[in-house]
Design a protein around this motif. Structure first.
Motif, PDB file in Angstrom:
ATOM      1  N   ARG A  92       0.822   5.203   0.587  1.00  0.00           N
ATOM      2  CA  ARG A  92      -0.039   6.195   1.222  1.00  0.00           C
ATOM      3  C   ARG A  92       0.402   7.632   0.955  1.00  0.00           C
ATOM      4  N   GLU A 120       0.846  -1.194   0.000  1.00  0.00           N
ATOM      5  CA  GLU A 120       0.000   0.000   0.000  1.00  0.00           C
ATOM      6  C   GLU A 120       0.883   1.247   0.000  1.00  0.00           C
ATOM      7  N   ARG A 133       1.139   8.942  -8.352  1.00  0.00           N
ATOM      8  CA  ARG A 133       0.082   8.160  -8.991  1.00  0.00           C
ATOM      9  C   ARG A 133       0.621   6.816  -9.487  1.00  0.00           C
ATOM     10  N   ASP A 176      -0.719  -1.020  -5.569  1.00  0.00           N
ATOM     11  CA  ASP A 176      -2.051  -1.622  -5.555  1.00  0.00           C
ATOM     12  C   ASP A 176      -2.116  -2.940  -6.319  1.00  0.00           C
ATOM     13  N   LYS A 185       1.343   4.521  -6.494  1.00  0.00           N
ATOM     14  CA  LYS A 185       0.088   3.963  -5.978  1.00  0.00           C
ATOM     15  C   LYS A 185      -0.385   2.808  -6.860  1.00  0.00           C
TER      16      LYS A 185
END
Length: 352
Positions: free
Chosen positions: A29, A27, A306, A313, A309
């Motif tokens: 953050r 993850e 971005r 993910d 992430k």
């Protein structure tokens, strides 16, 4: 290649624990606006200090991304000292200037130095990987990297060169050996990583990649030749097709190589998994590229967040037991490892 099904401990014969594997997602953050502040300050201070602050900028950037990457509720850490990186950069600049001056004054010496540099490149890469692994930590346990010069030379020089000389026939094998070199020589504390990809895993990726490139080229040539009365329109249409085709090919290559890399890696009985998707990755990449151009580069920190992430993910750690076992094993051998690592010369090729 983009799908991964966790295996169970009982099915594989591992003895690390009983029961089914736990899928622990990575993850990230981080926040684009938050990172933008760090990024813009780094640029301004680097300019004001004529590049001296770049070492501190690198550490701040790394620490931000490491500290915002979580696995099982714990974040990673980046432990590098900016002074160490600054020393590496000063040495690199001195060597580069000396190389340029000697090449201009003594061309033959320049050729000899270039060959010598190629010869020591594997050693420099191993030192760099050693440095970057040791300053990376998770749950207060540092990563390690150790490889011989021969292993590095084969993975970084010999196989890639043979891949080119064979017109690409051996290139999938060269890429596999490079990935294998990186993973199998890495450790998390006292635990070894392993890598089980086959040459065909890479071969079929490159076959499809080159197939898309060839299909794109044929299509663009057909469009251009098929509309002789509409030269401008045909060229415009073929350019769009070419851009789309090459973009798709590049995204496919990146996504599939990433998936194979992680799906083939393991840490003792634990495994990794990645399921990046070509269309999803392409969407993130295209939006990032457009907004970065439109904002004259100011969107770049948002783009990095971005993409981080998206990658997090779509990456998982398949735990075959408690992660606390690594800390226990590390405590048992830390005295033996500590003295040896304390004498290693810090060197960061990535800082050059």
């Amino acid at each position: 290649m983009s799908e991964f099904t966790p295996r169970t401990i009982g099915d594989s014969g591992d003895t690390a624990g009983d029961g089914e594997s736990r899928e622990l997602p990575f993850e990230f953050r981080g926040d684009g606006a938050e990172y933008f502040k760090i990024w813009i300050v780094n640029i301004l201070l680097t300019i004001v200090t004529l590049g001296v602050y770049s070492a501190w900028a690198k550490v701040r950037n790394k620490r931000y991304f490491y500290s915002n990457l979580y696995l099982d509720g714990e974040s990673f850490r980046y432990l590098a000292d900016p002074i160490t990186i600054l020393k590496s950069r000063v040495i690199a600049v001195v060597v580069f200037v000396a190389f340029v001056v000697l090449s201009e004054l003594f061309p033959v010496a320049g050729v000899v130095l270039a060959l010598a540099l190629m010869g020591i490149t594997p050693l420099l890469v191993v030192r760099s990987l050693n440095f970057n692994h040791r300053v990376s930590a998770y749950r207060n346990i540092q990563f390690r990297f150790g490889a011989s010069y021969g292993e590095a030379a084969m993975a970084l020089l010999v196989w890639p060169i043979l891949g080119v000389l064979t017109l690409g026939l051996l290139y999938p094998y060269a890429v596999r050996k490079s990935s294998e070199f990186l993973v199998r020589n890495s450790r998390y504390g006292t635990a070894d990583f392993d890598f089980e990809a086959t040459t065909w895993d890479y071969g079929r990726i490159f076959l499809i990649f080159f197939g898309v490139l060839i299909a794109t080229l044929i299509t663009t040539l057909t469009l251009t030749a098929g509309f002789p009365m509409l030269v401008g329109g045909a060229i415009g249409l073929s350019s769009i097709v070419a851009l789309a085709g090459y973009l798709f090919a590049g995204a496919y290559l990146t996504v599939m190589l990433t998936n194979v890399y992680y799906n083939s890696a393991s840490l003792q009985a634990h495994e990794f998994a990645a399921n990046l998707e070509v269309l999803g990755y392409t969407k993130v990449f295209v939006v990032n590229a457009i907004l970065t151009v439109v904002t004259l580069g100011l969107f770049l920190p948002f783009a990095k967040v971005r993409m981080a992430k998206y990658r997090a993910d779509h990456t998982q750690f398949i735990a075959a037991g408690s992660l606390e076992e690594f800390a226990a094993a590390e405590r048992e051998q830390v005295s033996a490892l500590g003295e040896e690592l304390g004498e290693v010369f810090d060197f960061d090729v990535g800082a050059i």
